[in-house]
Write a protein that holds these residues in place. Structure first.
Motif, PDB file in Angstrom:
ATOM      1  N   ASP A   1      -7.324  -8.907 -19.458  1.00 39.32           N
ATOM      2  CA  ASP A   1      -7.901  -9.456 -20.673  1.00 39.32           C
ATOM      3  C   ASP A   1      -7.867 -10.977 -20.659  1.00 39.32           C
ATOM      4  O   ASP A   1      -8.824 -11.649 -21.053  1.00 39.32           O
ATOM      5  N   SER A   2      -6.725 -11.530 -20.213  1.00 37.64           N
ATOM      6  CA  SER A   2      -6.589 -12.981 -20.173  1.00 37.64           C
ATOM      7  C   SER A   2      -7.610 -13.595 -19.234  1.00 37.64           C
ATOM      8  O   SER A   2      -8.265 -14.583 -19.554  1.00 37.64           O
TER       9      SER A   2
ATOM     10  N   SER B   1      -0.994  -0.288 -12.735  1.00 35.74           N
ATOM     11  CA  SER B   1       0.035  -0.310 -13.770  1.00 35.74           C
ATOM     12  C   SER B   1      -0.520  -0.933 -15.030  1.00 35.74           C
ATOM     13  O   SER B   1      -1.498  -1.664 -15.014  1.00 35.74           O
ATOM     14  N   SER B   2       0.144  -0.652 -16.155  1.00 37.77           N
ATOM     15  CA  SER B   2      -0.331  -1.170 -17.423  1.00 37.77           C
ATOM     16  C   SER B   2      -0.155  -2.670 -17.527  1.00 37.77           C
ATOM     17  O   SER B   2      -0.774  -3.324 -18.361  1.00 37.77           O
ATOM     18  N   GLU B   3       0.686  -3.252 -16.670  1.00 38.71           N
ATOM     19  CA  GLU B   3       0.899  -4.689 -16.721  1.00 38.71           C
ATOM     20  C   GLU B   3      -0.392  -5.432 -16.370  1.00 38.71           C
ATOM     21  O   GLU B   3      -0.586  -6.570 -16.766  1.00 38.71           O
ATOM     22  N   GLN B   4      -1.285  -4.758 -15.634  1.00 39.25           N
ATOM     23  CA  GLN B   4      -2.529  -5.403 -15.262  1.00 39.25           C
ATOM     24  C   GLN B   4      -3.441  -5.615 -16.461  1.00 39.25           C
ATOM     25  O   GLN B   4      -4.299  -6.476 -16.444  1.00 39.25           O
TER      26      GLN B   4
ATOM     27  N   VAL C   1      -7.333   0.797 -16.786  1.00 37.47           N
ATOM     28  CA  VAL C   1      -6.066   0.072 -16.614  1.00 37.47           C
ATOM     29  C   VAL C   1      -5.185   0.217 -17.853  1.00 37.47           C
ATOM     30  O   VAL C   1      -3.997   0.557 -17.759  1.00 37.47           O
ATOM     31  N   LYS C   2      -5.760  -0.015 -19.021  1.00 37.06           N
ATOM     32  CA  LYS C   2      -4.972   0.038 -20.262  1.00 37.06           C
ATOM     33  C   LYS C   2      -4.379   1.424 -20.502  1.00 37.06           C
ATOM     34  O   LYS C   2      -3.252   1.552 -20.990  1.00 37.06           O
ATOM     35  N   GLY C   3      -5.132   2.461 -20.169  1.00 31.04           N
ATOM     36  CA  GLY C   3      -4.660   3.819 -20.398  1.00 31.04           C
ATOM     37  C   GLY C   3      -3.872   4.414 -19.254  1.00 31.04           C
ATOM     38  O   GLY C   3      -3.451   5.569 -19.337  1.00 31.04           O
ATOM     39  N   GLU C   4      -3.676   3.632 -18.189  1.00 27.92           N
ATOM     40  CA  GLU C   4      -2.936   4.089 -17.006  1.00 27.92           C
ATOM     41  C   GLU C   4      -3.494   5.399 -16.456  1.00 27.92           C
ATOM     42  O   GLU C   4      -2.763   6.328 -16.119  1.00 27.92           O
ATOM     43  N   TYR C   5      -4.827   5.460 -16.370  1.00 28.55           N
ATOM     44  CA  TYR C   5      -5.480   6.658 -15.831  1.00 28.55           C
ATOM     45  C   TYR C   5      -5.449   6.609 -14.303  1.00 28.55           C
ATOM     46  O   TYR C   5      -5.714   5.572 -13.700  1.00 28.55           O
TER      47      TYR C   5
END
Length: 501
Positions: free
Chosen positions: A21-22, A13-16, A247-251
């Motif tokens: 990043d953190s 999911s995009s929440e990851q 992850v960011k692009g939800e691929y």
């Protein structure tokens, strides 16, 4: 998600993305504590990284992903003692440090080759730098000048140019990527087009500012399934970037790091085809197994993924196989090549060969301080492809504004010293650039180097000076490559005969 997580990662999911990043920034800030004297600079670069997505300078030398599972407590303790003890010593080109070696990360050929060569340390791996023969000085002799490896490396160079050689390339970083979004993800990541099924190409991942984050070979093995190969020192550096973008692009993709599971043998030289053909029923002829093709086949009944490519620029294949099959595959190839005079070669010879072919190396000719246009990588950058790959818009702006410097190839006549990289380029009493890598050219018996110079000094025939050990040596910019690659020679010979070559 980071490369420290399980080696097979599925996008969820995009929440990851934010968590990833953190975690990465926290991890980097811990590892980058480099002492009070460096604190100000490190703090600034970290803040730039957080605010802009990339630091203003290439920071791979401080990247925590230089280390992996092989970095055990015992290794860390040994290295800490060694590094502290060596804090004020003079460092040499090609220097090796031996504490904590070998790690648990050795190729399947380590025991077979360790007594025959001088090994180098690459991201936890032991890889042959050069091989010795009976009667030669086998000691570790670091020097600023040509030392005991110079003549043996020359012999290995001739081995590949005139006969056939074998090199252990197992330290390569290797990733399998598949899934319904795999092609779309790679099209977003890479500035090059996606190769057709059964083919390989060289592709670059760029930063948002249009700098070269990584260079990989991309092999399209079956529809939607890819094998990505990168240098040993870039393994987790590149994997991190790929995973974060997934992850960011939800691929919907599956990414697996198979670096430790897969061994690699390179076979190169004019007799490479003849030797390998003895061991496989697959037709290896030039018309059937073309340059940059990839096929699954059996060599001496051992399953391999064969890619017709070689960093030497000569006729060659890279053979990807199960690590446990490395010894059997190596022995079969060496036995089959006896009539052709087969022998080993190491990374020092490969470096000399790739420089003569004007092959760039990531970390030297290109990195996060350089853009692909000034590095001479235009052939691999497709600004007109439909996908809006990372760095595309920045690169269009760089191209519109014009380049300020360019990578050139130059030769220089020295005495017993060769450029290694980061030497100053002088012109009319001023420093105007720097070398990026260099070697002795065994074909013309002169030193050869890549260097960045101002665009107005980048024309063929331009004379400059290279500073080596405090002395200025005259150098001249040449038309690259110094030596044509085997596929180019082959193509020109078919078109116009030897005179055209």
């Amino acid at each position: 998600m980071s490369p420290g997580s399980p080696e097979t990662s599925r996008n969820r999911s995009s929440e990851q993305s934010g968590a990833c990043d953190s975690l990465r920034i926290q991890k980097d800030s811990r590892v980058l504590r480099y002492g009070i004297i460096h604190a100000g600079g490190v703090g600034k670069y970290l803040s730039d990284w957080i605010l802009h997505g990339e630091p203003p300078f290439d920071l791979i030398e401080l990247d925590p992903n230089r280390y992996g599972k092989w970095t055990t407590t015992q290794y860390t303790e040994a290295k800490a003692r060694e590094s502290y003890g060596f804090n004020n010593i003079v460092g040499y080109p090609k220097e090796e440090r031996f504490a904590g070696r070998p790690t648990q990360r050795v190729s399947g050929l380590y025991k077979t080759l360790e007594s025959k060569c001088s090994m180098g340390f690459h991201a936890g791996w032991e890889q042959p730098h050069w091989f010795y023969k009976l009667g030669q000085d086998t000691g570790y002799r670091p020097s600023f000048r040509r030392t005991n490896w110079f003549e043996p490396v020359g012999s290995e160079y001739k081995q590949v140019m005139q006969r056939v050689g074998v090199i252990d390339l197992s330290p390569f970083g290797k990733f399998n990527i598949k899934g319904q979004d795999s092609t779309r993800l790679l099209d977003h990541l890479f500035a090059n087009v996606i190769p057709k099924v059964g083919f390989t190409n060289i592709s670059h991942m760029l930063t948002p500012k249009g700098r070269v984050y990584a260079e990989l070979t991309v092999s399209h093995q079956s529809p939607g399934e890819f094998l990505l190969i990168t240098g040993s020192g870039s393994e987790l550096h590149d994997l991190r970037w790929i995973e974060e973008e997934a992850v960011k692009g939800e691929y919907d993709v599956e990414i697996k790091n198979v670096t430790d599971e897969v061994g690699v043998l390179g076979v190169a030289g004019p007799h490479a085809r003849k030797v390998l053909q003895k061991l496989t029923s697959e037709d290896l002829s030039d018309d059937v197994f073309k340059f940059l093709q990839t096929k699954s086949l059996k060599v001496s009944n051992i399953p391999v993924t064969a890619i017709r490519i070689s960093y030497t620029g000569e006729l060659g294949w890279e053979l990807y196989h199960r690590r446990e099959d490395s010894v059997a595959l190596y022995n079969a190839i060496m036995d089959a090549g006896q009539e052709e005079g087969i022998d080993n070669f190491g990374t020092y010879a490969m470096n000399a060969l790739r420089l003569e072919k004007a092959f760039r190396a990531w970390g030297s000719e290109m990195n996060c301080d350089t853009n692909p246009l000034e590095a001479g990588l235009e052939y691999f950058v497709k600004l007109n492809k439909p996908a809006d790959f990372i760095g595309k818009q920045a690169l269009k702006q760089i191209k519109a504004e014009g380049l300020k410097r360019r990578l050139v190839c130059l030769t220089l006549a020295t005495d017993d010293v060769d450029p290694e990289g980061n030497e100053s380029i002088w012109h009319k009493g001023k420093v105007v650039g720097n070398t990026t890598s260099g070697s002795y050219s065994y074909s013309i018996q002169k030193s050869l180097a890549f260097a960045y110079v101002p665009i107005e000094l980048s024309k063929v025939g331009q004379q400059v000076e290279v500073e080596l050990l405090g002395k200025h040596y005259p150098a001249i910019i040449i038309q690259e490559p110094l030596v044509l690659t085997e596929p180019t020679r082959n193509r020109l010979q078919k078109k116009g005969g030897k005179d055209k070559i």
